[in-house]
Design a protein around this motif. Structure first.
Motif, mmCIF file in Angstrom:
data_model
loop_
_atom_site.group_PDB
_atom_site.id
_atom_site.type_symbol
_atom_site.label_atom_id
_atom_site.label_comp_id
_atom_site.label_asym_id
_atom_site.label_seq_id
_atom_site.Cartn_x
_atom_site.Cartn_y
_atom_site.Cartn_z
ATOM 1 N N GLY A 40 0.812 -1.210 0.000
ATOM 2 C CA GLY A 40 0.000 0.000 0.000
ATOM 3 C C GLY A 40 0.844 1.258 0.000
ATOM 4 N N MET A 41 1.851 1.298 0.871
ATOM 5 C CA MET A 41 2.680 2.498 0.997
ATOM 6 C C MET A 41 3.601 2.683 -0.197
ATOM 7 N N GLY A 42 3.832 1.599 -0.952
ATOM 8 C CA GLY A 42 4.677 1.685 -2.150
ATOM 9 C C GLY A 42 4.093 2.584 -3.228
ATOM 10 N N GLN A 43 2.794 2.868 -3.129
ATOM 11 C CA GLN A 43 2.178 3.800 -4.075
ATOM 12 C C GLN A 43 2.629 5.234 -3.804
ATOM 13 N N LEU A 44 3.027 5.493 -2.555
ATOM 14 C CA LEU A 44 3.371 6.857 -2.134
ATOM 15 C C LEU A 44 4.861 7.048 -1.876
ATOM 16 N N TYR A 45 5.562 5.955 -1.535
ATOM 17 C CA TYR A 45 6.961 6.038 -1.137
ATOM 18 C C TYR A 45 7.813 5.050 -1.932
ATOM 19 N N ASP A 46 9.114 5.328 -1.981
ATOM 20 C CA ASP A 46 10.097 4.382 -2.501
ATOM 21 C C ASP A 46 10.364 3.391 -1.369
ATOM 22 N N THR A 47 9.688 2.253 -1.422
ATOM 23 C CA THR A 47 9.584 1.371 -0.261
ATOM 24 C C THR A 47 10.497 0.155 -0.336
ATOM 25 N N THR A 48 11.218 -0.086 0.770
ATOM 26 C CA THR A 48 12.000 -1.305 0.950
ATOM 27 C C THR A 48 11.437 -2.059 2.140
ATOM 28 N N LEU A 49 11.212 -3.358 1.949
ATOM 29 C CA LEU A 49 10.659 -4.217 2.995
ATOM 30 C C LEU A 49 11.762 -5.133 3.523
ATOM 31 N N TYR A 50 11.929 -5.154 4.844
ATOM 32 C CA TYR A 50 12.939 -5.997 5.490
ATOM 33 C C TYR A 50 12.250 -7.053 6.347
ATOM 34 N N TYR A 51 12.630 -8.329 6.126
ATOM 35 C CA TYR A 51 12.166 -9.408 7.001
ATOM 36 C C TYR A 51 13.361 -9.875 7.836
ATOM 37 N N CYS A 52 13.335 -9.568 9.146
ATOM 38 C CA CYS A 52 14.403 -9.994 10.049
ATOM 39 C C CYS A 52 14.010 -11.314 10.707
ATOM 40 N N PHE A 53 14.896 -12.297 10.609
ATOM 41 C CA PHE A 53 14.638 -13.565 11.291
ATOM 42 C C PHE A 53 15.962 -14.153 11.768
ATOM 43 N N GLU A 54 15.981 -15.430 12.162
ATOM 44 C CA GLU A 54 17.150 -15.975 12.854
ATOM 45 C C GLU A 54 18.313 -16.317 11.926
ATOM 46 N N LYS A 55 18.082 -16.428 10.633
ATOM 47 C CA LYS A 55 19.146 -16.741 9.676
ATOM 48 C C LYS A 55 19.681 -15.463 9.029
ATOM 49 N N LYS A 56 20.857 -15.590 8.384
ATOM 50 C CA LYS A 56 21.487 -14.423 7.758
ATOM 51 C C LYS A 56 20.885 -14.097 6.397
ATOM 52 N N GLY A 57 20.010 -14.974 5.901
ATOM 53 C CA GLY A 57 19.366 -14.757 4.611
ATOM 54 C C GLY A 57 18.862 -16.077 4.069
ATOM 55 N N VAL A 58 18.556 -16.124 2.777
ATOM 56 C CA VAL A 58 18.214 -17.379 2.114
ATOM 57 C C VAL A 58 19.515 -18.150 1.935
ATOM 58 N N LEU A 59 19.558 -19.387 2.420
ATOM 59 C CA LEU A 59 20.802 -20.161 2.418
ATOM 60 C C LEU A 59 20.816 -21.223 1.323
ATOM 61 N N LEU A 60 21.984 -21.375 0.677
ATOM 62 C CA LEU A 60 22.171 -22.468 -0.288
ATOM 63 C C LEU A 60 22.220 -23.801 0.441
ATOM 64 N N ASP A 61 22.806 -23.785 1.648
ATOM 65 C CA ASP A 61 22.927 -24.982 2.476
ATOM 66 C C ASP A 61 22.434 -24.635 3.879
ATOM 67 N N VAL A 62 21.338 -25.247 4.298
ATOM 68 C CA VAL A 62 20.739 -24.896 5.596
ATOM 69 C C VAL A 62 21.678 -25.191 6.764
ATOM 70 N N LYS A 63 22.701 -26.029 6.542
ATOM 71 C CA LYS A 63 23.660 -26.353 7.596
ATOM 72 C C LYS A 63 24.812 -25.346 7.658
ATOM 73 N N ASP A 64 24.888 -24.479 6.656
ATOM 74 C CA ASP A 64 25.960 -23.476 6.601
ATOM 75 C C ASP A 64 25.341 -22.085 6.663
ATOM 76 N N ASP A 65 25.436 -21.460 7.830
ATOM 77 C CA ASP A 65 24.798 -20.157 8.051
ATOM 78 C C ASP A 65 25.369 -19.032 7.189
ATOM 79 N N ASP A 66 26.557 -19.265 6.636
ATOM 80 C CA ASP A 66 27.177 -18.223 5.806
ATOM 81 C C ASP A 66 26.974 -18.437 4.308
#
Length: 259
Positions: free
Chosen positions: A171-197
């Motif tokens: 909704g706000m993207g219609q009015l603003y240059d919007t970036t959405l951040y999802y913070c969770f326990e991992k550093k991002g989408v992982l190629l290998d779930v056993k390797d956090d980096d």
């Protein structure tokens, strides 16, 4: 040129870790420009339900929100968790205001229809009141939304926080240059779930399909990614997924998702 807006969602793993929450809120408070915070609180709600002798009801990782559970969820999300976050942000000179979707009629939803499963008082979002939210931002306030919406007829509804963040961003993207951040326990989408980096730093529509085919993205990451692309297809500039450290300008180890 649109003004920049950051929308950040945090989940229970951050909220329940006092030290990590303190670090996150300090990072969030220093984010430049307008910003909105969206939080869950399911772990604390389940903890208090158990203390009250009420067994939390879950199916497939989703909460069944009966009338008794809704009372506790409303108290925890809209009260205890929301106000603690707002108070801590004030300590960082971030003029936060705690909200549910009912406040200012900011997020209307409808009770999820019963199909195979009756989710009780779970809400699916119908619309976001971008004018009211924008007015709050222009007044120098930082909205902090809990995972509650309303149906416009007096009924509070429990709504997935990832979805709320995605809908507000859309909704706000219609009015603003919007970036959405999802913070969770991992550093991002992982190629290998056993390797956090093993973070996949950039994903677009093409690489997303490839990662799906290779089963790199599966299980609990699937609904999160669906919310990401939902937002990207509805006015959001980019979506970032990672640990709370991604809010630090010095860090580049997280996943950025674009179309």
């Amino acid at each position: 040129m649109k003004e920049k807006l950051s929308i950040v969602k945090i989940g229970g793993n951050v909220i329940e870790n006092t030290e990590e929450l303190a670090v996150f809120l300090e990072l969030f408070a220093t984010l430049k420009g307008s910003k909105i915070l969206v939080h869950g609180g399911g772990k604390k709600a389940s903890e208090i339900l158990n203390k009250m002798g009420i067994e939390p009801k879950m199916t497939g990782g989703r909460r069944i929100t009966d009338a008794e559970s809704l009372e506790v969820i409303t108290m925890v999300y809209g009260g205890l968790t929301n106000k603690n976050i707002v108070a801590q942000l004030q300590a960082h000179a971030c003029n936060a205001i705690g909200l549910s979707g009912a406040d200012g009629n900011t997020i209307q939803a409808h009770k999820r229809p019963v199909k195979d499963i009756d989710y009780g008082f779970a809400g699916d979002v119908d619309g976001v009141n971008t004018k009211t939210i924008s007015n709050l931002l222009k007044a120098g306030l930082t909205p902090v939304f809990c995972a509650l919406t309303h149906d416009g007829k007096g009924q509070i509804l429990n709504t997935n926080a990832d979805t709320i963040a995605s809908e507000i961003a859309s909704g706000m993207g219609q009015l603003y240059d919007t970036t959405l951040y999802y913070c969770f326990e991992k550093k991002g989408v992982l190629l290998d779930v056993k390797d956090d980096d093993s973070v996949v730093k950039n994903i677009n529509s093409e690489t997303y399909q490839k990662l799906l085919d290779e089963k790199v993205i599966a299980d609990g990451m699937l609904p999160k990614m669906e919310n990401c692309f939902y937002a990207l297809n509805r006015n959001v500039n980019k979506v970032c997924i990672g640990a709370i450290t991604m809010l630090d300008e010095k860090t580049d180890l997280y996943t950025t998702i674009t179309l």
